[in-house]
Design a protein around this motif. Structure first.
Motif, mmCIF file in Angstrom:
data_model
loop_
_atom_site.group_PDB
_atom_site.id
_atom_site.type_symbol
_atom_site.label_atom_id
_atom_site.label_comp_id
_atom_site.label_asym_id
_atom_site.label_seq_id
_atom_site.Cartn_x
_atom_site.Cartn_y
_atom_site.Cartn_z
ATOM 1 N N THR A 126 0.833 -1.195 0.000
ATOM 2 C CA THR A 126 0.000 0.000 0.000
ATOM 3 C C THR A 126 0.872 1.251 0.000
ATOM 4 O O THR A 126 2.090 1.175 0.207
ATOM 5 C CB THR A 126 -0.912 0.040 1.244
ATOM 6 O OG1 THR A 126 -0.080 0.160 2.402
ATOM 7 C CG2 THR A 126 -1.778 -1.207 1.344
ATOM 8 N N LYS A 127 0.231 2.394 -0.212
ATOM 9 C CA LYS A 127 0.966 3.657 -0.209
ATOM 10 C C LYS A 127 1.596 3.897 1.163
ATOM 11 O O LYS A 127 2.744 4.341 1.262
ATOM 12 C CB LYS A 127 0.040 4.813 -0.586
ATOM 13 C CG LYS A 127 0.752 6.141 -0.721
ATOM 14 C CD LYS A 127 -0.190 7.231 -1.190
ATOM 15 C CE LYS A 127 0.531 8.564 -1.293
ATOM 16 N NZ LYS A 127 -0.371 9.642 -1.729
ATOM 17 N N ALA A 128 0.875 3.580 2.235
ATOM 18 C CA ALA A 128 1.399 3.770 3.589
ATOM 19 C C ALA A 128 2.631 2.893 3.831
ATOM 20 O O ALA A 128 3.610 3.332 4.444
ATOM 21 C CB ALA A 128 0.316 3.467 4.621
ATOM 22 N N LYS A 134 8.648 2.359 4.053
ATOM 23 C CA LYS A 134 9.870 1.783 3.492
ATOM 24 C C LYS A 134 10.819 2.884 3.017
ATOM 25 O O LYS A 134 12.028 2.814 3.250
ATOM 26 C CB LYS A 134 9.519 0.845 2.342
ATOM 27 C CG LYS A 134 10.680 0.033 1.859
ATOM 28 C CD LYS A 134 10.166 -1.193 1.128
ATOM 29 C CE LYS A 134 11.279 -2.126 0.798
ATOM 30 N NZ LYS A 134 11.520 -3.130 1.802
ATOM 31 N N ILE A 135 10.284 3.914 2.361
ATOM 32 C CA ILE A 135 11.101 5.045 1.911
ATOM 33 C C ILE A 135 11.727 5.755 3.104
ATOM 34 O O ILE A 135 12.914 6.075 3.103
ATOM 35 C CB ILE A 135 10.270 6.034 1.067
ATOM 36 C CG1 ILE A 135 9.860 5.399 -0.262
ATOM 37 C CG2 ILE A 135 11.036 7.332 0.823
ATOM 38 C CD1 ILE A 135 8.825 6.192 -1.035
ATOM 39 N N ALA A 136 10.920 6.002 4.135
ATOM 40 C CA ALA A 136 11.413 6.688 5.332
ATOM 41 C C ALA A 136 12.545 5.903 5.983
ATOM 42 O O ALA A 136 13.560 6.473 6.399
ATOM 43 C CB ALA A 136 10.271 6.903 6.322
ATOM 44 N N GLY A 137 12.398 4.588 6.058
ATOM 45 C CA GLY A 137 13.437 3.751 6.655
ATOM 46 C C GLY A 137 14.705 3.708 5.815
ATOM 47 O O GLY A 137 15.818 3.804 6.334
ATOM 48 N N SER A 138 14.553 3.569 4.508
ATOM 49 C CA SER A 138 15.715 3.478 3.612
ATOM 50 C C SER A 138 16.485 4.785 3.525
ATOM 51 O O SER A 138 17.713 4.781 3.452
ATOM 52 C CB SER A 138 15.272 3.080 2.207
ATOM 53 O OG SER A 138 14.731 1.790 2.206
ATOM 54 N N ALA A 161 16.345 7.240 5.812
ATOM 55 C CA ALA A 161 16.553 7.782 7.160
ATOM 56 C C ALA A 161 15.955 9.177 7.296
ATOM 57 O O ALA A 161 16.598 10.117 7.769
ATOM 58 C CB ALA A 161 18.038 7.781 7.524
ATOM 59 N N ILE A 162 14.694 9.296 6.851
ATOM 60 C CA ILE A 162 13.950 10.556 6.982
ATOM 61 C C ILE A 162 12.627 10.260 7.668
ATOM 62 O O ILE A 162 12.256 9.098 7.841
ATOM 63 C CB ILE A 162 13.712 11.232 5.608
ATOM 64 C CG1 ILE A 162 12.950 10.292 4.660
ATOM 65 C CG2 ILE A 162 15.029 11.675 4.989
ATOM 66 C CD1 ILE A 162 12.572 10.917 3.331
ATOM 67 N N SER A 163 11.924 11.312 8.054
ATOM 68 C CA SER A 163 10.637 11.117 8.720
ATOM 69 C C SER A 163 9.586 10.636 7.719
ATOM 70 O O SER A 163 9.733 10.806 6.507
ATOM 71 C CB SER A 163 10.168 12.428 9.352
ATOM 72 O OG SER A 163 9.837 13.366 8.347
ATOM 73 N N LYS A 164 8.529 10.033 8.251
ATOM 74 C CA LYS A 164 7.458 9.547 7.386
ATOM 75 C C LYS A 164 6.773 10.706 6.667
ATOM 76 O O LYS A 164 6.371 10.561 5.514
ATOM 77 C CB LYS A 164 6.434 8.743 8.190
ATOM 78 C CG LYS A 164 6.918 7.365 8.542
ATOM 79 C CD LYS A 164 5.802 6.560 9.185
ATOM 80 C CE LYS A 164 6.288 5.171 9.536
ATOM 81 N NZ LYS A 164 5.226 4.350 10.124
ATOM 82 N N SER A 165 6.651 11.853 7.330
ATOM 83 C CA SER A 165 6.002 12.993 6.673
ATOM 84 C C SER A 165 6.850 13.503 5.513
ATOM 85 O O SER A 165 6.311 13.856 4.455
ATOM 86 C CB SER A 165 5.718 14.120 7.672
ATOM 87 O OG SER A 165 6.915 14.631 8.206
ATOM 88 N N SER A 166 8.170 13.517 5.672
ATOM 89 C CA SER A 166 9.057 13.914 4.571
ATOM 90 C C SER A 166 8.982 12.901 3.433
ATOM 91 O O SER A 166 8.969 13.277 2.254
ATOM 92 C CB SER A 166 10.498 14.031 5.045
ATOM 93 O OG SER A 166 10.642 15.075 5.959
ATOM 94 N N SER A 222 7.721 13.625 -0.374
ATOM 95 C CA SER A 222 8.567 13.256 -1.515
ATOM 96 C C SER A 222 7.816 12.359 -2.491
ATOM 97 O O SER A 222 7.872 12.558 -3.708
ATOM 98 C CB SER A 222 9.824 12.538 -1.042
ATOM 99 O OG SER A 222 10.591 13.378 -0.221
ATOM 100 N N LEU A 223 7.108 11.371 -1.963
ATOM 101 C CA LEU A 223 6.346 10.462 -2.813
ATOM 102 C C LEU A 223 5.245 11.213 -3.556
ATOM 103 O O LEU A 223 5.055 11.014 -4.755
ATOM 104 C CB LEU A 223 5.755 9.318 -1.986
ATOM 105 C CG LEU A 223 4.912 8.299 -2.764
ATOM 106 C CD1 LEU A 223 5.746 7.626 -3.849
ATOM 107 C CD2 LEU A 223 4.331 7.275 -1.825
#
Length: 90
Positions: A2-4, A9-13, A15-20, A24-25
């Motif tokens: 899902t998008k969430a 996964k992007i935030a973890g890879s 090393a940024i916050s989920k909101s960032s 970005s997405l």
């Protein structure tokens, strides 16, 4: 996925916050939509390409009633996988 889940996964890879990651997405998706609307194509070497193609008017039928209908012409987006993506999947 899902998008969430993709945002997490992007935030973890990265090393940024989920909101960032979400911003970005969303910016990426907006840029893709704009490119397809204006140019009709988007190429990401190694990953694939998105192309807007015309679909001709065609005959069809209503499965509920069996009645013949005409499906109007329109535009569709098609994805063609790149060589690296094809190798990754196999």
């Amino acid at each position: 996925m899902t998008k969430a889940e993709l945002i997490s996964k992007i935030a973890g890879s990265a090393a940024i916050s989920k909101s960032s990651a979400e911003q970005s997405l969303n910016a990426l998706l907006d840029a893709i939509q704009e490119a397809l609307a204006t140019d009709g194509k988007l190429s990401l070497p190694g990953f694939g390409s998105l192309v807007v193609e015309e679909r001709k008017e065609r005959k069809g039928h209503n499965p509920r009633t069996g009645e013949s209908i005409t499906i109007p012409a329109g535009k569709v987006v098609k994805f063609r996988a790149g060589i690296n993506l094809k190798k990754q999947i196999q």
